[in-house]
Design a protein around this motif. Structure first.
Motif, PDB file in Angstrom:
ATOM      1  N   ASP A   1       0.788  -1.411   0.130  1.00  0.00           N
ATOM      2  CA  ASP A   1       0.053  -0.151   0.049  1.00  0.00           C
ATOM      3  C   ASP A   1       0.917   1.189   0.008  1.00  0.00           C
ATOM      4  OD1 ASP A   1      -2.512  -1.455  -0.034  1.00  0.00           O
ATOM      5  OD2 ASP A   1      -2.492  -1.513   2.253  1.00  0.00           O
ATOM      6  N   GLN A   2       2.065   1.003   0.226  1.00  0.00           N
ATOM      7  CA  GLN A   2       3.014   2.157   0.529  1.00  0.00           C
ATOM      8  C   GLN A   2       3.817   2.408  -0.737  1.00  0.00           C
ATOM      9  OE1 GLN A   2       2.604   4.645   2.840  1.00  0.00           O
ATOM     10  NE2 GLN A   2       0.982   3.220   3.674  1.00  0.00           N
ATOM     11  N   TRP A   3       3.905   1.533  -1.753  1.00  0.00           N
ATOM     12  CA  TRP A   3       4.843   1.358  -2.945  1.00  0.00           C
ATOM     13  C   TRP A   3       4.457   2.861  -3.626  1.00  0.00           C
ATOM     14  CZ3 TRP A   3       4.176  -4.148  -5.123  1.00  0.00           C
ATOM     15  CH2 TRP A   3       4.892  -5.195  -4.303  1.00  0.00           C
ATOM     16  N   VAL A   4       5.479   3.523  -4.076  1.00  0.00           N
ATOM     17  CA  VAL A   4       5.249   4.645  -4.992  1.00  0.00           C
ATOM     18  C   VAL A   4       4.684   4.355  -6.380  1.00  0.00           C
ATOM     19  CG1 VAL A   4       6.594   6.286  -6.219  1.00  0.00           C
ATOM     20  CG2 VAL A   4       7.354   5.735  -3.734  1.00  0.00           C
ATOM     21  N   THR A   5       5.153   2.879  -6.836  1.00  0.00           N
ATOM     22  CA  THR A   5       4.800   2.654  -8.234  1.00  0.00           C
ATOM     23  C   THR A   5       3.519   1.457  -8.138  1.00  0.00           C
ATOM     24  OG1 THR A   5       6.436   1.078  -8.159  1.00  0.00           O
ATOM     25  CG2 THR A   5       6.844   3.051  -9.269  1.00  0.00           C
ATOM     26  N   GLY A   6       3.102   1.497  -7.039  1.00  0.00           N
ATOM     27  CA  GLY A   6       1.827   0.136  -6.550  1.00  0.00           C
ATOM     28  C   GLY A   6       0.662   0.301  -7.498  1.00  0.00           C
ATOM     29  N   ASP A   7       0.232   1.702  -8.026  1.00  0.00           N
ATOM     30  CA  ASP A   7      -0.870   1.758  -8.962  1.00  0.00           C
ATOM     31  C   ASP A   7      -0.520   1.378 -10.366  1.00  0.00           C
ATOM     32  OD1 ASP A   7      -2.457   2.706  -6.938  1.00  0.00           O
ATOM     33  OD2 ASP A   7      -2.102   4.806  -7.195  1.00  0.00           O
TER      34      ASP A   7
ATOM     35  N   LYS B   1       0.200  -3.223  -9.483  1.00  0.00           N
ATOM     36  CA  LYS B   1       1.625  -4.083  -8.807  1.00  0.00           C
ATOM     37  C   LYS B   1       1.224  -4.402  -7.455  1.00  0.00           C
ATOM     38  CE  LYS B   1       5.176  -2.026 -11.164  1.00  0.00           C
ATOM     39  NZ  LYS B   1       6.537  -0.838 -11.031  1.00  0.00           N
ATOM     40  N   ALA B   2       0.654  -3.302  -6.737  1.00  0.00           N
ATOM     41  CA  ALA B   2       0.389  -3.417  -5.077  1.00  0.00           C
ATOM     42  C   ALA B   2      -0.685  -4.711  -5.026  1.00  0.00           C
ATOM     43  CB  ALA B   2      -0.172  -2.311  -4.601  1.00  0.00           C
ATOM     44  N   ALA B   3      -1.704  -4.529  -5.819  1.00  0.00           N
ATOM     45  CA  ALA B   3      -2.867  -5.530  -5.891  1.00  0.00           C
ATOM     46  C   ALA B   3      -2.560  -6.882  -6.032  1.00  0.00           C
ATOM     47  CB  ALA B   3      -4.075  -5.093  -6.627  1.00  0.00           C
ATOM     48  N   ALA B   4      -1.534  -7.165  -7.063  1.00  0.00           N
ATOM     49  CA  ALA B   4      -1.138  -8.424  -7.655  1.00  0.00           C
ATOM     50  C   ALA B   4      -0.207  -8.982  -6.444  1.00  0.00           C
ATOM     51  CB  ALA B   4      -0.236  -8.229  -8.940  1.00  0.00           C
ATOM     52  N   SER B   5       0.601  -7.807  -5.806  1.00  0.00           N
ATOM     53  CA  SER B   5       1.367  -8.391  -4.467  1.00  0.00           C
ATOM     54  C   SER B   5       0.690  -9.115  -3.623  1.00  0.00           C
ATOM     55  CB  SER B   5       2.463  -7.463  -4.203  1.00  0.00           C
ATOM     56  OG  SER B   5       3.190  -7.945  -2.970  1.00  0.00           O
TER      57      SER B   5
END
Length: 76
Positions: free
Chosen positions: A19-25, A53-57
Motif C-alpha cells: 500500500d506504500q509503494w510509490v509505483t503500486g498503482d 503491482k500492489a494488488a497483484a502482490s
C-alpha cells in the motif's frame, strides 16, 4: 512524502507494505503476471489481468497461503 517501512522480525529484511509503494498503482509486472497465473491455476481461481503491482502482490500472498507456496505459506 513520508515512506513507511516495516521490519520483518524473522530475518531482518526491510519490507515495505504494498500500500506504500510509490509505483503500486502501475500495472503488475510480467513476473507478477506469470507467477500469479501459476498460482491461480493451482488454486483453481480466476486470474484478474487488471491488477496493479500492489494488488497483484497482495493477491500473490493470498494464493501462496492457499496453495502452500512461498516463504510465508503456512505461517498464518
Amino acid at each position: 512524502m513520508e515512506k513507511h517501512v516495516q521490519t520483518d522480525g524473522q530475518n531482518g529484511n526491510m519490507v515495505k507494505n504494498p500500500d506504500q509503494w510509490v509505483t503500486g498503482d502501475e500495472p503488475m509486472t510480467g513476473a507478477q503476471r506469470s507467477y500469479l497465473s501459476t498460482l491461480c491455476e493451482e488454486a483453481g481461481e480466476e486470474m484478474d489481468e487488471s491488477l496493479s503491482k500492489a494488488a497483484a502482490s497482495k493477491r500473490i500472498e493470498e494464493l501462496q497461503q492457499k496453495t502452500g507456496r512461498g516463504a510465508h505459506a503456512g505461517n498464518a
